[in-house]
Structures are given as C-alpha cells and as structure tokens.
Design an enzyme around this catalytic site. Structure first.
Site, PDB file in Angstrom:
ATOM      1  N   TRP A 102      53.319 -22.285 -11.752  1.00 30.40           N
ATOM      2  CA  TRP A 102      53.113 -22.610 -13.168  1.00 30.40           C
ATOM      3  C   TRP A 102      51.650 -22.774 -13.533  1.00 30.40           C
ATOM      4  O   TRP A 102      51.208 -22.324 -14.596  1.00 30.40           O
ATOM      5  CB  TRP A 102      53.935 -23.841 -13.561  1.00 30.40           C
ATOM      6  CG  TRP A 102      55.394 -23.510 -13.602  1.00 30.40           C
ATOM      7  CD1 TRP A 102      56.364 -23.975 -12.766  1.00 30.40           C
ATOM      8  CD2 TRP A 102      56.054 -22.589 -14.494  1.00 30.40           C
ATOM      9  NE1 TRP A 102      57.577 -23.404 -13.086  1.00 30.40           N
ATOM     10  CE2 TRP A 102      57.423 -22.563 -14.144  1.00 30.40           C
ATOM     11  CE3 TRP A 102      55.624 -21.788 -15.557  1.00 30.40           C
ATOM     12  CZ2 TRP A 102      58.352 -21.762 -14.811  1.00 30.40           C
ATOM     13  CZ3 TRP A 102      56.551 -20.997 -16.223  1.00 30.40           C
ATOM     14  CH2 TRP A 102      57.892 -20.992 -15.848  1.00 30.40           C
ATOM     15  N   ASP A 172      50.041 -30.079 -17.666  1.00 27.22           N
ATOM     16  CA  ASP A 172      51.406 -29.598 -17.866  1.00 27.22           C
ATOM     17  C   ASP A 172      52.316 -30.523 -17.057  1.00 27.22           C
ATOM     18  O   ASP A 172      52.313 -30.484 -15.830  1.00 27.22           O
ATOM     19  CB  ASP A 172      51.507 -28.147 -17.376  1.00 27.22           C
ATOM     20  CG  ASP A 172      52.928 -27.603 -17.457  1.00 27.22           C
ATOM     21  OD1 ASP A 172      53.836 -28.328 -17.908  1.00 27.22           O
ATOM     22  OD2 ASP A 172      53.123 -26.429 -17.056  1.00 27.22           O
ATOM     23  N   LYS A 196      63.530 -30.015 -18.790  1.00 26.88           N
ATOM     24  CA  LYS A 196      63.685 -30.583 -17.448  1.00 26.88           C
ATOM     25  C   LYS A 196      64.009 -32.072 -17.514  1.00 26.88           C
ATOM     26  O   LYS A 196      64.966 -32.509 -16.911  1.00 26.88           O
ATOM     27  CB  LYS A 196      62.423 -30.370 -16.605  1.00 26.88           C
ATOM     28  CG  LYS A 196      62.283 -28.981 -15.979  1.00 26.88           C
ATOM     29  CD  LYS A 196      61.782 -27.927 -16.904  1.00 26.88           C
ATOM     30  CE  LYS A 196      61.714 -26.555 -16.289  1.00 26.88           C
ATOM     31  NZ  LYS A 196      60.467 -25.859 -16.591  1.00 26.88           N
TER      32      LYS A 196
HETATM   33  C1  LIG Z   1      59.658 -24.742 -16.765  1.00 30.52           C
HETATM   34  C2  LIG Z   1      58.175 -24.906 -16.734  1.00 30.52           C
HETATM   35  C3  LIG Z   1      57.335 -24.206 -17.615  1.00 30.52           C
HETATM   36  C4  LIG Z   1      57.828 -23.158 -18.574  1.00 30.52           C
HETATM   37  O1  LIG Z   1      58.531 -23.676 -19.625  1.00 30.52           O
HETATM   38  P1  LIG Z   1      59.084 -22.706 -20.792  1.00 30.52           P
HETATM   39  O2  LIG Z   1      59.743 -23.700 -21.701  1.00 30.52           O
HETATM   40  O3  LIG Z   1      60.051 -21.757 -20.167  1.00 30.52           O
HETATM   41  O4  LIG Z   1      57.943 -22.031 -21.404  1.00 30.52           O
HETATM   42  C5  LIG Z   1      55.974 -24.454 -17.544  1.00 30.52           C
HETATM   43  N1  LIG Z   1      55.464 -25.348 -16.675  1.00 30.52           N
HETATM   44  C6  LIG Z   1      56.247 -26.030 -15.819  1.00 30.52           C
HETATM   45  C7  LIG Z   1      55.627 -27.004 -14.868  1.00 30.52           C
HETATM   46  C8  LIG Z   1      57.622 -25.827 -15.825  1.00 30.52           C
HETATM   47  O5  LIG Z   1      58.403 -26.518 -14.974  1.00 30.52           O
END
Ligand SMILES: *Cc1c(COP(=O)(O)O)cnc(C)c1O
Length: 361
Positions: A102, A172, A196
């Site tokens: 990511w 993030d 999540k």
């Molecule tokens: C799932 C995830 C993303 C992507 O999220 P989207 O909603 O599909 O754009 C980005 N960063 C992390 C750490 C993730 O777990």
C-alpha cells in the site's frame, strides 16, 4: 442462517450490534418515516447526526481542536493522488517510506503530482521487516513524509510514531485506525478507507491539521480541495450518507465497549493467540515477519506444504471460518483481526489450526 467468523481483509466484518441496530433502524430512522439513505444530507436530522458522529470520533481519538475531521469519498486510493495535490506546490518533493504494497502504491499514485523521494524502502527484504530507522534519507524541506501505519497485505505495522522532525507526517491508517489509542498531534494528516475498521466501503475518514489546509497546493477544481471540504463540513457535494451513519454506529459501539484502550488490549490478546499458535506449530505454519513489527490486524501465514492450502481453505470454511485465503501477491493464508473480530473468533481459528495440523502433520 447464522453468521460465521469472518476474517476478511476488507470489506471486513462489522460489529454485530452495529448491524443489528442498522437493521432495526433501516425502514424508519430516528422517527423520520424513511431510512437514513432516503433523506437529505442537509436536513436537520442528518446534520445533527453528522455532528454527533464527529464529536464521538473526536472523543474516542482525542483529536485536538486545531484538526479538522473530513468524511471523504473515493477510497484511500483516490487520496494517494489527492494528498499531494493539496499538500505539495508545483515542484515540491515529498518523502515516502515504502514498507509494503500500500505504501508503494501511495508513492506511485502520488508521482504525477509531486517529486516522490523514496526515503526508505524494505522492498529488497520482500517487506518482511521495516527499513532501519537510521537508514531513512529524510529531506527536511519535503512537503510531507508519508507512511502506511499498517500494511494490510504484507502484515507489518508501525508500533510507534516515527520522528520526522518538523515535516508533517501523513499516515494511511486504513487498516489499523481505531485499533488502539493514537497520538493525533504527532501527525499532520491521517486518512483511512472505512471498510476495514470503521464501516462500509465508499467512505474515507480524514483528520488533518488545519494549517495544512491553508497550503495552496496546485491548481485544481474545488471538489479536490480539502480546505473546501472542511469549509462545507464535508458536504460540498452529496456525501456517503449511509457510510457516515454506519461509521457513527461503530464509534458508539467503541465508546460502549471501553474506547480505544480496551480495543488495544483485545487486539493484543487476539494477535498474541494467533502468533503463538503459528510459532508453536513446529514449522507446520509460518509467519516470516520480523517479530517486533508484526501486524496486530493482518496476519499472513503459510502452511509448510502449499499442497495443503486447498484442504485448509475448504475445511476452515466448513468449520465456520470465512475468508482465510491469502492475498494473491503472497499466496498462503491471511487472517484479519480487526476490532469487529471477537476473541472467540480467534479461539475458534486456533482450535481449527491445531486440529488441522494434527490431522495433516
Ligand atoms: C485497503 C487499503 C487501501 C485501499 O483502499 P481503497 O478503499 O480500496 O482505495 C489503502 N491503504 C491501505 C493500508 C489499505 O488497507
């Protein structure tokens, strides 16, 4: 029908009391005679709810007053691009710490909008550990430093906040937000896709220090500009009203269950139980991540013989354990242990793993 133990990486399990309350309120929300999805986001009821949701989040995370809270759309992925558009001026550079899938993607998506400096990367180690802190080539003039606090696919997590000096730290936190207390003031900007640990997909939570909103960024349409979203209380256009509402139910559930300190303790217990089972299996199961940086949220593991993978998946599902298949980039298995996954689910998983290894060992 009965609900199974759900280890999905995302969209992931939601707390049962949240789903039950949403079900009760679905047809007639808050005495309005319509569902929350069927009414104006500019109505009195929705505005009052939105304010409560933000207040609950501020209380849970201890968000200081000089931070704005935004309820965005587009997934975390869209913000990989939108963050440099907002925080970097033409010609600026930004530091990226690349620790897995990511954060690597964040750097790639940022590249059209900012000069990306990969200040540290553990790619050469297959992301099995974090790049040593003293090897980070941080640039004190960078527009910001970007990290992913938890790598959802590779299963590595920061368990402290790296010191990056006066440069704003952008994180993030899609897969570990709300999993424990966070020192918000150490960050310039925190963002997280909801699916999540918060609610349904299609909502992105953002917590941003207000002085960063004053940065001119690049020339862009209003809809991309975070400052505009903050000025309009995240209602510059029609927000994801359903996601906002469900996030609010999750925040109330967190408050009812002791807040983020209690979550951290539960999450520690769950992760310890699973890692102890893997490490104590005499090599039947393996998690190759450097122990101090193992993720509490996403636990990838392999079986000693990948020929057993199909049987493991089939038998685990028959035993009521959902979504253990690993990401295709790594193969093997992955168990995601977000807030909504109870200790009982992990107990059921490790009981199955013991039984499986006895029968196939
Ligand atoms: C799932 C995830 C993303 C992507 O999220 P989207 O909603 O599909 O754009 C980005 N960063 C992390 C750490 C993730 O777990």
């Amino acid at each position: 029908m009965s609900r199974l133990w759900n280890f999905s990486a995302g969209p992931a399990a939601l707390p049962l009391p949240v789903l039950e309350r949403a079900q009760r309120e679905l047809l007639d929300w808050n005495g309005s005679g319509a569902s929350v999805m069927e009414q104006s986001h500019r109505g009195k009821r929705f505005i009052a709810m939105a304010e409560q949701v933000e207040a609950d989040l501020r209380e849970l995370m201890g968000i200081p007053a000089d931070y704005a809270v935004l309820f965005e759309q587009g997934g975390a992925t869209q913000h990989f691009a939108q963050i440099p558009m907002n925080l970097a001026a033409e010609g600026d550079s930004a530091d990226y710490i690349v620790t897995g899938h990511w954060s690597e993607k964040a750097a790639n998506e940022a590249a059209p909008y900012v000069r990306v400096n990969v200040a540290a990367s553990s790619k050469a180690y297959d992301y099995l550990r974090m790049p040593a802190r003293d090897s980070w080539q941080l640039d004190p003039t960078a527009a910001y430093v970007h990290i992913a606090t938890n790598e959802t696919i590779h299963g590595v997590e920061f368990h402290d906040v790296p010191d990056v000096g006066d440069v704003p730290l952008v994180a993030d936190m899609s897969s570990d937000i709300l999993s424990g207390p966070v020192e918000v003031s150490r960050y310039g900007l925190i963002y997280a896709g909801a699916q999540k640990n918060i609610g349904p997909s299609g909502l992105v939570l953002m917590i941003v220090r207000r002085d960063l909103l004053a940065r001119p960024g690049r020339k862009m349409a209003k809809i991309f500009r975070y400052a505009e979203h903050a000025t309009h209380d995240s209602m510059l256009n029609t927000p994801n009203t359903w996601g906002w509402y469900l996030a609010g139910l999750t925040f109330q559930w967190l408050k009812d269950n002791g807040g983020l300190g209690a979550m951290a303790e539960r999450n520690r217990q769950k992760a310890e139980l699973l890692y102890a089972t893997i490490d104590g299996s005499g090599g039947f199961y393996r998690n190759p991540i450097d122990v101090p940086v193992r993720s509490r949220m996403n636990v990838p593991f392999t079986l000693h013989d990948s020929a057993l993978d199909a049987a493991f998946l089939q038998e685990s599902e028959a035993a009521g354990l959902l979504a253990l298949k690993g990401h295709k980039a790594l193969g093997g298995m992955r168990a995601s242990l977000y807030n909504a996954v109870p200790v009982e689910a992990v107990q059921a998983l490790v009981a199955f793993m013991h039984d499986f290894s006895r029968r196939h060992g």
